[in-house]
Design a protein around this motif. Structure first.
Motif, PDB file in Angstrom:
ATOM      1  N   ARG A   1     -13.075   7.220  -2.761  1.00 50.96           N
ATOM      2  CA  ARG A   1     -14.216   6.903  -3.633  1.00 50.96           C
ATOM      3  C   ARG A   1     -13.930   5.635  -4.439  1.00 50.96           C
ATOM      4  NH1 ARG A   1     -14.480  12.444  -5.827  1.00 50.96           N
ATOM      5  NH2 ARG A   1     -15.198  13.563  -4.010  1.00 50.96           N
ATOM      6  N   CYS A   2     -12.707   5.466  -4.875  1.00 53.35           N
ATOM      7  CA  CYS A   2     -12.343   4.245  -5.613  1.00 53.35           C
ATOM      8  C   CYS A   2     -12.175   3.057  -4.682  1.00 53.35           C
ATOM      9  CB  CYS A   2     -11.038   4.453  -6.371  1.00 53.35           C
ATOM     10  SG  CYS A   2     -11.208   5.372  -7.892  1.00 53.35           S
ATOM     11  N   PHE A   3     -11.699   3.344  -3.458  1.00 54.43           N
ATOM     12  CA  PHE A   3     -11.448   2.276  -2.492  1.00 54.43           C
ATOM     13  C   PHE A   3     -12.207   2.583  -1.190  1.00 54.43           C
ATOM     14  CE2 PHE A   3      -7.875   2.205  -5.357  1.00 54.43           C
ATOM     15  CZ  PHE A   3      -7.661   0.855  -5.589  1.00 54.43           C
ATOM     16  N   PRO A   4     -13.525   2.353  -1.187  1.00 50.38           N
ATOM     17  CA  PRO A   4     -14.305   2.704   0.008  1.00 50.38           C
ATOM     18  C   PRO A   4     -13.826   1.938   1.246  1.00 50.38           C
ATOM     19  CG  PRO A   4     -15.735   2.110  -1.830  1.00 50.38           C
ATOM     20  CD  PRO A   4     -14.341   1.743  -2.230  1.00 50.38           C
ATOM     21  N   GLU A   5     -13.143   0.824   1.019  1.00 50.30           N
ATOM     22  CA  GLU A   5     -12.692   0.027   2.157  1.00 50.30           C
ATOM     23  C   GLU A   5     -11.433   0.616   2.804  1.00 50.30           C
ATOM     24  OE1 GLU A   5     -12.553  -0.681  -0.970  1.00 50.30           O
ATOM     25  OE2 GLU A   5     -10.779  -1.830  -1.548  1.00 50.30           O
ATOM     26  N   VAL A   6     -10.839   1.590   2.167  1.00 48.84           N
ATOM     27  CA  VAL A   6      -9.642   2.243   2.733  1.00 48.84           C
ATOM     28  C   VAL A   6     -10.021   3.654   3.157  1.00 48.84           C
ATOM     29  CG1 VAL A   6      -7.249   2.936   2.312  1.00 48.84           C
ATOM     30  CG2 VAL A   6      -8.170   0.905   1.185  1.00 48.84           C
ATOM     31  N   GLN A   7      -9.757   3.981   4.409  1.00 47.17           N
ATOM     32  CA  GLN A   7     -10.164   5.288   4.913  1.00 47.17           C
ATOM     33  C   GLN A   7      -9.327   6.416   4.291  1.00 47.17           C
ATOM     34  OE1 GLN A   7     -10.270   5.486   9.167  1.00 47.17           O
ATOM     35  NE2 GLN A   7     -11.596   3.704   9.340  1.00 47.17           N
ATOM     36  N   PRO A   8      -9.937   7.596   4.132  1.00 48.17           N
ATOM     37  CA  PRO A   8      -9.171   8.729   3.590  1.00 48.17           C
ATOM     38  C   PRO A   8      -7.891   8.974   4.390  1.00 48.17           C
ATOM     39  CG  PRO A   8     -11.496   9.307   3.718  1.00 48.17           C
ATOM     40  CD  PRO A   8     -11.351   7.957   4.372  1.00 48.17           C
ATOM     41  N   SER A   9      -7.969   8.791   5.709  1.00 47.38           N
ATOM     42  CA  SER A   9      -6.776   9.046   6.520  1.00 47.38           C
ATOM     43  C   SER A   9      -5.638   8.090   6.157  1.00 47.38           C
ATOM     44  CB  SER A   9      -7.115   8.941   8.003  1.00 47.38           C
ATOM     45  OG  SER A   9      -7.652   7.675   8.289  1.00 47.38           O
ATOM     46  N   ASP A  10      -5.994   6.897   5.708  1.00 46.12           N
ATOM     47  CA  ASP A  10      -4.936   5.966   5.298  1.00 46.12           C
ATOM     48  C   ASP A  10      -4.286   6.408   3.991  1.00 46.12           C
ATOM     49  OD1 ASP A  10      -4.951   4.157   7.441  1.00 46.12           O
ATOM     50  OD2 ASP A  10      -6.824   3.313   6.715  1.00 46.12           O
TER      51      ASP A  10
ATOM     52  N   PHE B   1       0.827  -1.209   0.000  1.00 43.26           N
ATOM     53  CA  PHE B   1       0.000   0.000   0.000  1.00 43.26           C
ATOM     54  C   PHE B   1       0.862   1.259   0.000  1.00 43.26           C
ATOM     55  CE2 PHE B   1      -2.648   3.176   2.347  1.00 43.26           C
ATOM     56  CZ  PHE B   1      -3.602   3.350   1.355  1.00 43.26           C
ATOM     57  N   LYS B   2       1.881   1.266   0.867  1.00 41.89           N
ATOM     58  CA  LYS B   2       2.746   2.448   0.889  1.00 41.89           C
ATOM     59  C   LYS B   2       4.196   2.094   0.572  1.00 41.89           C
ATOM     60  CE  LYS B   2       3.224   2.628   5.965  1.00 41.89           C
ATOM     61  NZ  LYS B   2       2.413   1.479   6.367  1.00 41.89           N
ATOM     62  N   PHE B   3       4.386   0.962  -0.058  1.00 37.69           N
ATOM     63  CA  PHE B   3       5.709   0.551  -0.575  1.00 37.69           C
ATOM     64  C   PHE B   3       6.768   0.490   0.532  1.00 37.69           C
ATOM     65  CE2 PHE B   3       3.444   3.219  -3.720  1.00 37.69           C
ATOM     66  CZ  PHE B   3       2.973   2.174  -4.488  1.00 37.69           C
TER      67      PHE B   3
ATOM     68  N   ARG C   1      -0.409   7.303   3.493  1.00 33.45           N
ATOM     69  CA  ARG C   1       0.339   6.726   2.368  1.00 33.45           C
ATOM     70  C   ARG C   1       1.160   7.827   1.693  1.00 33.45           C
ATOM     71  NH1 ARG C   1      -0.518   5.906  -3.298  1.00 33.45           N
ATOM     72  NH2 ARG C   1      -0.034   3.786  -3.977  1.00 33.45           N
ATOM     73  N   THR C   2       0.517   8.959   1.460  1.00 31.67           N
ATOM     74  CA  THR C   2       1.217  10.070   0.814  1.00 31.67           C
ATOM     75  C   THR C   2       2.326  10.621   1.712  1.00 31.67           C
ATOM     76  OG1 THR C   2      -0.838  10.594  -0.312  1.00 31.67           O
ATOM     77  CG2 THR C   2       0.853  12.287  -0.333  1.00 31.67           C
ATOM     78  N   VAL C   3       2.018  10.746   3.016  1.00 29.66           N
ATOM     79  CA  VAL C   3       3.037  11.236   3.954  1.00 29.66           C
ATOM     80  C   VAL C   3       4.274  10.351   3.881  1.00 29.66           C
ATOM     81  CG1 VAL C   3       3.610  11.359   6.423  1.00 29.66           C
ATOM     82  CG2 VAL C   3       1.484  12.374   5.591  1.00 29.66           C
ATOM     83  N   TYR C   4       4.033   9.053   3.894  1.00 27.42           N
ATOM     84  CA  TYR C   4       5.139   8.094   3.903  1.00 27.42           C
ATOM     85  C   TYR C   4       5.958   8.192   2.610  1.00 27.42           C
ATOM     86  CZ  TYR C   4       7.369   3.725   5.426  1.00 27.42           C
ATOM     87  OH  TYR C   4       8.261   2.770   5.868  1.00 27.42           O
ATOM     88  N   ILE C   5       5.258   8.214   1.488  1.00 24.42           N
ATOM     89  CA  ILE C   5       5.967   8.244   0.200  1.00 24.42           C
ATOM     90  C   ILE C   5       6.761   9.551   0.054  1.00 24.42           C
ATOM     91  CG2 ILE C   5       5.684   8.244  -2.312  1.00 24.42           C
ATOM     92  CD1 ILE C   5       3.122   6.540  -1.831  1.00 24.42           C
ATOM     93  N   ARG C   6       6.103  10.673   0.358  1.00 30.39           N
ATOM     94  CA  ARG C   6       6.787  11.964   0.211  1.00 30.39           C
ATOM     95  C   ARG C   6       7.982  12.070   1.156  1.00 30.39           C
ATOM     96  NH1 ARG C   6       1.822  15.835  -0.021  1.00 30.39           N
ATOM     97  NH2 ARG C   6       1.258  15.643  -2.208  1.00 30.39           N
ATOM     98  N   HIS C   7       7.796  11.510   2.364  1.00 27.10           N
ATOM     99  CA  HIS C   7       8.890  11.563   3.343  1.00 27.10           C
ATOM    100  C   HIS C   7      10.162  10.962   2.746  1.00 27.10           C
ATOM    101  CE1 HIS C   7      10.975  11.313   7.169  1.00 27.10           C
ATOM    102  NE2 HIS C   7      11.151  10.020   6.999  1.00 27.10           N
ATOM    103  N   PHE C   8      10.026   9.808   2.127  1.00 28.99           N
ATOM    104  CA  PHE C   8      11.226   9.143   1.605  1.00 28.99           C
ATOM    105  C   PHE C   8      11.692   9.743   0.283  1.00 28.99           C
ATOM    106  CE2 PHE C   8       9.710   6.084   4.703  1.00 28.99           C
ATOM    107  CZ  PHE C   8      10.881   5.917   5.422  1.00 28.99           C
ATOM    108  N   MET C   9      10.759  10.276  -0.484  1.00 27.66           N
ATOM    109  CA  MET C   9      11.185  10.919  -1.732  1.00 27.66           C
ATOM    110  C   MET C   9      12.011  12.167  -1.429  1.00 27.66           C
ATOM    111  SD  MET C   9       8.310  10.364  -4.596  1.00 27.66           S
ATOM    112  CE  MET C   9       7.973   8.720  -5.245  1.00 27.66           C
ATOM    113  N   GLY C  10      11.915  12.632  -0.186  1.00 21.40           N
ATOM    114  CA  GLY C  10      12.719  13.772   0.237  1.00 21.40           C
ATOM    115  C   GLY C  10      14.224  13.510   0.155  1.00 21.40           C
ATOM    116  N   TRP C  11      14.610  12.249   0.121  1.00 18.04           N
ATOM    117  CA  TRP C  11      16.039  11.920   0.044  1.00 18.04           C
ATOM    118  C   TRP C  11      16.559  11.841  -1.400  1.00 18.04           C
ATOM    119  CZ3 TRP C  11      13.803  10.142   4.666  1.00 18.04           C
ATOM    120  CH2 TRP C  11      14.541  10.432   5.826  1.00 18.04           C
ATOM    121  N   VAL C  12      15.649  11.886  -2.363  1.00 18.11           N
ATOM    122  CA  VAL C  12      16.052  11.738  -3.762  1.00 18.11           C
ATOM    123  C   VAL C  12      16.623  13.064  -4.257  1.00 18.11           C
ATOM    124  CG1 VAL C  12      15.212  11.291  -6.106  1.00 18.11           C
ATOM    125  CG2 VAL C  12      14.330   9.954  -4.168  1.00 18.11           C
ATOM    126  N   ASP C  13      17.781  12.998  -4.913  1.00 18.81           N
ATOM    127  CA  ASP C  13      18.416  14.217  -5.410  1.00 18.81           C
ATOM    128  C   ASP C  13      17.836  14.660  -6.748  1.00 18.81           C
ATOM    129  OD1 ASP C  13      20.568  14.663  -3.388  1.00 18.81           O
ATOM    130  OD2 ASP C  13      21.111  12.637  -4.008  1.00 18.81           O
TER     131      ASP C  13
END
Lengths: 420, 587
Positions: free
Chosen positions: A160-169, A74-76, A173-185
């Motif tokens: 809306r596409c995944f009603p079984e996954v809460q918006p907060s999740d 889900f969040k790689f 997911r975005t927080v996690y991905i962006r956090h690590f993309m912060g290390w990419v040059d």
């Protein structure tokens, strides 16, 4: 210069576009005199697993393979403790100046932080191959279950596409991905379309370079073997579809257009469909096979093909059709068609519309509109001059060398490092 | 004017005391039929509404007339009988005892009282004869004899506090069918007063029995808490006495439910509102309090598993209770593991989710190897709830400061904790500080708590989050509040220890934070939100369903405790205009 290329897969395991492109880049780097290059691919198959070791070298000395352990898709997040240990060891052993990731699936986003921790001076490059970070629906930005094109993601939209996954999740997911993309040059995108989507999502615009995928070197293309036929002498237009037989690749649009033309009694526009339907859902497959059985005389299904056969197969068509009903990034089939001197007729969206210049290297039609596609084909059949112009456009198109652009990117990063 | 008791004792089958003696002649008016009786023993007294009948006694002559008295009730150990006071509206008689007083119980007592044939042949005599001829409880359900007259069931009989019992059941009866319901156990007899019970709605019962009993009263369910009704080692049963004096028995099988499951069961079929709220929890609250106390009373054992080498002298101990969504820890740790956080502070996860322990350990191992942040994992052997979990973390914490942090709170600013600590250090008058908490869309989740009276819930004061869901106002600095959320709060370890952590009487996780802040303020320190520091706090959207009714009733129970402890203080607070108050910490 020492470069480690990593990919979410490996061409020896799977023949997808991004693993082929990343391996081609690796091969060409190896051929350079002043570059030391290594490749780290991934696999979820246990065929290459060695107890207690997550990274092995089954193919060659410079070619590593990581057998994926516990992975959170889900969040790689790569939870495999073996990788955390072995990847660090590999980095310390190889000491690359550049670690160029193709994709973050399988190696996991944490690998970026791991590089920074182990090799503070190394530069991290990430090639974005699709929209996975932005869209949980296999990175397609196509709504679930309706299959409509999606233009904006976000916690509410994705829920809306995944009603079984809460918006907060989705937010996390975005927080996690962006956090690590912060290390990419430096980010690399094979298309402006993809780059723009990532900028809208939050990546810095100035941090992304648009560089096309490096193509696998082929000995001879069919453009040399069998040049395109001269339109003036012809009574038929041969249209080829190459790729996965799937809903998203627009196979239904092809079949519908062929059916429309047959009903009109047109015998001068002939379709050949090349591709594999074996990994499609059962319902889709059986529907497709029923359609094939009922095909009229103007369309034929040729079945699956090996990537190495594509040049020969394209020699038998006059134009290549790319009717995908999702955005696409930089479809390999467009590169293949152009390299074989064949104009492309494609949907008017995303990476397709960007890579095919309408009126020069091909023509666009409104995405998903079979009637419009049939109209474009009829116009083309009736206009040998237009066909000739497109053939000329393909032959004279400007070709940037993607490999040189990569080398320039690396050198620029290292130069900047040295200048502090 | 006094008489005398010759023989007395307790007969379980009659559910009360019997005594035989005599009363002076002019007392006939006062001493007959139903009247109040009080038995005075060496070490106390028992009493209640009794029955008195005359007994023919040739031996008394003018001295008086013979009496036989029955007093329903329990048989506590109170020593020897001193006297019995019998009387009604027309006056009372004291029957003294002498050295010849005979004590006998049960069969022996009834044998001695083989004076039945001498009991007066009037209505009073008939009634007491019925009592003496009652069959004893044989262990069988005999309520079938009242078919068409009443139907009664106990669905759950939950023991609490050693000898108390919570009865959760229902009763349908024809009008005026029942004289009394009693819970019997050994020599204890406790009236089950349904008039003073919590009523619950039981449409299922009406659907099944309503037509047969011509009753459609949906609120035929009840919950009663009977304190001190069980005799050690004795079975419990319900005894129903109908208007005609006949008795039926229903054996009680004590519930296997304990602890949280018992609390959950008790609260699952209630929806008190408005005026019912206070009454409901006044009835069942004391029993719930004891159930919760028992739940936490057992020896608590925690395993501690350490990953990496946490600092021995950390500035702050971050204590996170983890329950349910263990994957939140992955994001939380990823965000914490920056800028040497693990060298300055220690992170303690209290895994309040025993079934998830193995998965959490595996994840923690992976997190440590990926991010290098040392982790202390505390694994209680059972689910204890928010306050006990936080307190368990506090017990092992080594930091000069404590940060209580929920697992769904995420710090996107890398230095959020250091900034909160700096704020705390900079203001000696400040006891507890928290950040501005935002939802994922940037709107306010928490910027300090206020209290609102909710008419629907008995006009009790409930903590609310002013401004929730709206956009934060920039530049507010440090703002004092009556209380702040426990989702993220920072205080010195000394203060946390002085306050003995969160109050564990609150069940699961409500009101503890308010309570902690109010206790801190009582010590003279203030509580504030530093608007310069913000974190993300997710709010899980749970599907509103009947199955979760118990959970909102737990909140009401906690509110009942909170109200009892803090109503006066909060009323005083209400006079202050907190909205604009910057207080001593204001900038």
């Amino acid at each position: 210069m020492r470069v480690l290329i990593t990919s979410h897969s490996h061409p020896r395991v799977q023949n997808g576009g991004s693993e082929v492109a990343s391996h081609a880049l690796f091969e060409r780097l190896r051929a350079c005199g002043d570059v030391e290059a290594w490749y780290l691919g991934c696999t979820r198959s246990t065929a290459f697993q060695r107890a207690g070791q997550s990274i092995t070298q089954p193919f060659s000395e410079r070619d590593y393979l990581y057998t994926v352990g516990e992975f959170e898709d889900f969040k790689f997040a790569n939870r495999d403790t073996g990788f955390a240990r072995d990847f660090r060891l590999l980095l310390r052993t190889l000491r690359p100046d550049i670690v160029h990731f193709h994709h973050y699936v399988n190696s996991g986003l944490e690998a970026f932080a791991c590089v920074r921790e182990q090799l503070p001076d190394a530069k991290i490059v990430l090639t974005l191959h699709e929209l996975l970070a932005i869209c949980h629906q296999q990175g397609q930005m196509v709504t679930r279950p309706d299959g409509n094109l999606c233009r904006r993601s976000g916690p509410i939209e994705c829920n809306r596409c995944f009603p079984e996954v809460q918006p907060s999740d989705f937010f996390l997911r975005t927080v996690y991905i962006r956090h690590f993309m912060g290390w990419v040059d430096r980010f690399v995108s094979p298309s402006h379309f993809l780059a723009q989507r990532y900028v809208e999502w939050g990546l810095p615009e100035h941090g992304i370079d648009v560089i096309e995928n490096v193509a696998r070197e082929t000995a001879k293309t069919s453009a040399m073997l069998r040049p395109p036929r001269s339109p003036g002498d012809l009574t038929t237009l041969r249209v080829g579809f190459f790729g996965q037989i799937s809903m998203l690749k627009g196979i239904e649009v092809v079949i519908e257009a062929a059916t429309l033309l047959e009903r009109e009694g047109r015998t001068d526009i002939l379709f050949s469909v090349h591709g594999d339907d074996s990994n499609q859902p059962a319902v889709f497959r059986s529907t497709f096979r029923t359609q094939v059985a009922a095909f009229g005389d103007n369309i034929v299904f040729r079945g699956a093909y090996e990537n190495s056969e594509v040049d020969a197969l394209m020699a038998d068509v006059d134009i290549v059709l790319v009717p995908s009903v999702w955005w696409e990034n930089s479809p390999v089939v467009i590169q293949e068609a152009l390299r074989n001197g064949r104009p492309v007729i494609c949907s008017d969206i995303g990476g397709m519309a960007e890579k095919v210049i309408s009126g020069q290297t091909g023509l666009h039609f409104p995405v998903g509109d079979a009637r419009a596609l049939a109209g474009v084909l009829k116009a083309l059949a009736a206009d040998p001059e237009l066909r000739q112009a497109l053939l000329r456009g393909v032959a004279e198109r400007r070709q940037d060398d993607a490999f040189d652009a990569h080398l320039q990117l690396y050198r620029g990063l290292l130069q900047a490092r040295e200048q502090g | 004017m006094s008489g005398c008791v010759d023989v007395y004792g307790y007969a379980v089958s009659t559910g009360g005391w019997l005594l035989c003696g005599w009363a002076p002649p002019l007392s006939g008016q006062a001493v007959s039929g139903e009247c109040g009786v009080s038995l005075v023993f060496e070490n106390g007294s028992v009493g209640g509404e009794g029955l008195v009948a005359q007994v023919l006694r040739d031996d008394l002559g003018d001295l008086g007339f013979g009496v036989l008295v029955h007093v329903p009730g329990s048989c506590p150990s109170l020593g020897r009988l001193i006297s019995a006071i019998v009387g009604g509206d027309g006056g009372s008689v004291t029957m003294q005892t002498t050295a010849e007083l005979t004590r006998a119980d049960d069969g022996a007592l009834l044998d001695i009282l083989q004076v039945q044939r001498l009991i007066s042949a009037d209505a009073d005599g008939d009634r007491i004869r019925v009592v003496m001829q009652r069959p004893g409880f044989s262990g069988r359900d005999t309520l079938g004899q009242f078919e068409g007259q009443l139907a009664f069931q106990i669905d759950e009989a939950i023991r609490y506090g050693g000898s108390g019992m919570l009865l959760n059941g229902w009763l349908l009866e024809a009008p005026r069918g029942i004289r009394q319901i009693r819970l019997r156990s050994g020599r204890r007899s406790t009236p089950v007063a349904l008039g003073a019970a919590v009523r619950t709605e039981r449409p299922d019962v009406i659907a099944k029995y309503g037509a047969a009993l011509r009753s459609h009263r949906v609120s035929c369910g009840f919950i009663v808490a009977l304190a001190d009704c069980l005799e050690p080692g004795e079975a419990a049963y319900v005894e129903i006495e109908v208007a005609s004096g006949e008795i039926g028995f229903l054996p009680i099988r004590p519930s296997v439910l304990r602890g949280l499951a018992a609390i959950r069961n008790t609260l699952s079929n209630l929806s008190p509102r408005y005026d019912e709220v206070q009454r409901t929890f006044d009835i069942i609250g004391p029993a719930l309090r004891l159930l919760n106390q028992e739940r936490l009373a057992g020896p608590r054992s925690h395993r501690e598993i350490v990953f990496g080498a946490p600092p021995t002298n950390p500035d702050c101990s971050v204590i996170v209770p983890l329950h349910g969504r263990i994957d939140y820890a992955e994001v939380q740790v990823a965000l914490l593991a920056r800028d040497g956080f693990g060298q300055r502070h220690e992170v303690i996860y209290v895994v309040d989710d025993p079934p998830a322990a193995a998965a959490v350990l595996r994840l923690a191992d992976s997190l440590f190897r990926r991010f290098g942040l040392p982790l202390r994992l505390l694994l209680p052997n059972e689910n204890v709830g928010f306050a006990p979990a936080c307190n368990a973390g506090l017990d092992i914490a080594r930091g000069r400061h404590i940060c209580f942090l929920n697992s769904d709170v995420f710090g996107l600013q890398p230095d959020w904790l250091d900034r909160l600590l700096a704020t705390l250090r900079g203001r000696p008058d400040l006891g507890i500080v928290g950040p501005l908490l935002l939802f994922e869309d940037g709107t306010i989740q928490h910027q300090g708590m206020r209290y609102d009276r909710l008419p629907e819930f008995g006009h009790w004061l409930f903590p609310v989050h002013p401004g929730k869901g709206s956009r934060p106002v920039p530049g507010r600095g440090l703002v004092v509040h009556p209380a702040i959320t426990g989702a993220c709060m920072v205080l010195s370890r000394q203060l946390a220890l002085d306050l003995e952590g969160f109050d564990e009487r609150y069940v699961i996780g409500d009101f503890e934070d308010s309570d902690l802040c109010l206790r801190a303020r009582r010590r003279g320190v203030s509580v504030a939100v530093d608007h310069g520091v913000s974190l993300i706090h997710l709010e899980r959207k749970s599907q509103a369903s009947g199955a979760e009714a118990w959970r909102s009733n737990v909140t009401l129970y906690n509110a009942w405790l909170h109200q009892a402890a803090w109503a006066a203080q909060l009323s005083a607070d209400a006079g202050q205009d907190w909205q604009d108050e910057r207080g001593p910490c204001g900038s």
